[in-house]
Design a protein around this motif. Structure first.
Motif, short mmCIF file in Angstrom:
data_model
loop_
_atom_site.label_atom_id
_atom_site.label_comp_id
_atom_site.label_asym_id
_atom_site.label_seq_id
_atom_site.Cartn_x
_atom_site.Cartn_y
_atom_site.Cartn_z
N MET A 148 0.85 -1.17 0.00
CA MET A 148 0.00 0.00 0.00
C MET A 148 0.89 1.24 0.00
SD MET A 148 -2.99 0.99 2.67
CE MET A 148 -3.90 2.47 2.39
N GLU A 149 0.44 2.28 -0.67
CA GLU A 149 1.17 3.53 -0.65
C GLU A 149 0.22 4.70 -0.84
OE1 GLU A 149 3.43 4.17 -4.68
OE2 GLU A 149 3.76 2.11 -4.01
N GLY A 150 0.65 5.87 -0.34
CA GLY A 150 -0.17 7.06 -0.48
C GLY A 150 0.32 8.19 0.40
N TRP A 151 -0.35 9.34 0.26
CA TRP A 151 0.01 10.53 1.02
C TRP A 151 -0.55 10.47 2.45
CZ3 TRP A 151 3.60 13.60 -0.72
CH2 TRP A 151 3.79 13.76 -2.09
N LEU A 152 0.31 10.85 3.39
CA LEU A 152 -0.06 11.05 4.79
C LEU A 152 0.72 12.25 5.29
CD1 LEU A 152 0.25 7.40 6.16
CD2 LEU A 152 -1.89 8.68 5.88
N GLU A 153 0.23 12.87 6.34
CA GLU A 153 1.02 13.89 7.02
C GLU A 153 1.65 13.25 8.24
OE1 GLU A 153 -1.54 17.25 7.70
OE2 GLU A 153 -0.89 18.14 5.81
N LYS A 154 2.91 13.58 8.49
CA LYS A 154 3.67 13.02 9.60
C LYS A 154 4.14 14.14 10.51
CE LYS A 154 8.32 11.30 10.21
NZ LYS A 154 8.62 12.47 10.98
N GLN A 155 3.96 13.94 11.81
CA GLN A 155 4.47 14.93 12.75
C GLN A 155 5.96 14.68 12.98
OE1 GLN A 155 3.40 14.97 17.01
NE2 GLN A 155 2.74 17.07 16.66
N GLY A 156 6.74 15.74 12.93
CA GLY A 156 8.17 15.63 13.17
C GLY A 156 8.47 15.21 14.60
N MET A 216 11.49 15.98 16.24
CA MET A 216 12.21 17.05 16.91
C MET A 216 11.39 18.34 16.91
SD MET A 216 16.07 17.64 16.02
CE MET A 216 17.26 18.21 17.11
N PHE A 217 10.97 18.74 15.73
CA PHE A 217 10.09 19.89 15.59
C PHE A 217 8.70 19.33 15.33
CE2 PHE A 217 14.30 21.17 14.08
CZ PHE A 217 14.57 22.18 14.98
N LYS A 218 7.72 19.78 16.06
CA LYS A 218 6.40 19.15 16.03
C LYS A 218 5.51 19.63 14.88
CE LYS A 218 7.38 16.69 19.53
NZ LYS A 218 7.67 15.29 19.35
N SER A 219 6.12 20.14 13.83
CA SER A 219 5.34 20.55 12.66
C SER A 219 4.93 19.30 11.88
CB SER A 219 6.15 21.49 11.78
OG SER A 219 7.32 20.84 11.32
N TRP A 220 3.93 19.46 11.02
CA TRP A 220 3.43 18.35 10.21
C TRP A 220 3.90 18.52 8.78
CZ3 TRP A 220 0.38 14.33 12.09
CH2 TRP A 220 -0.02 14.45 13.43
N LYS A 221 4.40 17.43 8.18
CA LYS A 221 4.89 17.44 6.80
C LYS A 221 4.14 16.39 6.00
CE LYS A 221 8.71 19.98 7.46
NZ LYS A 221 9.08 21.18 6.90
N ARG A 222 3.80 16.74 4.78
CA ARG A 222 3.15 15.80 3.87
C ARG A 222 4.22 14.92 3.24
NH1 ARG A 222 0.32 16.32 -1.66
NH2 ARG A 222 -1.46 14.93 -1.40
N ARG A 223 4.03 13.61 3.36
CA ARG A 223 5.01 12.65 2.84
C ARG A 223 4.29 11.52 2.10
NH1 ARG A 223 8.75 16.08 3.12
NH2 ARG A 223 9.86 16.35 5.08
N TRP A 224 5.00 10.90 1.17
CA TRP A 224 4.50 9.74 0.44
C TRP A 224 4.99 8.50 1.18
CZ3 TRP A 224 0.97 9.10 -3.15
CH2 TRP A 224 0.91 7.89 -3.82
#
Length: 120
Positions: free
Chosen positions: A1-9, A11-19
């Protein structure tokens, strides 16, 4: 399975969109790798899903309600045990990821239990 999710960092608690890509690696491990884009050219990290990994859904009021459709994966990170907070684009996508990861954990457990029974 694969797809876009947002991941919380971590060290820095920002959210990044990752595949994200989930795939098996032998009888006792699955890999959960993530990249900057669908082309999978730049890997940002990975987690090993093993027999002691867990995945679970969090309530929509997690973090004060500013992040919806969040779930948590506890797995082995690049260096040690890690907690990965993820956010899906929809409830359907969240359910699909939860089910796929849990199925992977269950398959790993079944394979290891079968191997233990063969040895005894």
């Amino acid at each position: 399975m694969e797809g876009w999710l947002e991941k919380q960092g971590t060290m820095f608690k920002s959210w990044k969109r990752r595949w994200f890509v989930l795939y098996p690696d032998g009888d006792d491990t699955m890999f959960f790798r993530y990249y900057t884009g669908e082309d999978k050219m730049t890997e940002k990290g990975f987690f090993k899903i093993k027999i002691d990994s867990t995945v679970s859904s969090l309530d929509d009021d997690y973090g004060g309600g500013n992040r919806k459709r969040v779930f948590v994966l506890q797995a082995e990170g690049n260096k040690n045990k890690a907690v990965l907070l993820l956010s899906a684009e929809s409830e359907e996508q969240k359910t699909e990821w939860l089910e796929a990861i849990q199925k992977g954990i269950d398959v790993i457990r079944e394979r290891i239990e079968a191997a233990w029974q063969e040895e005894s």
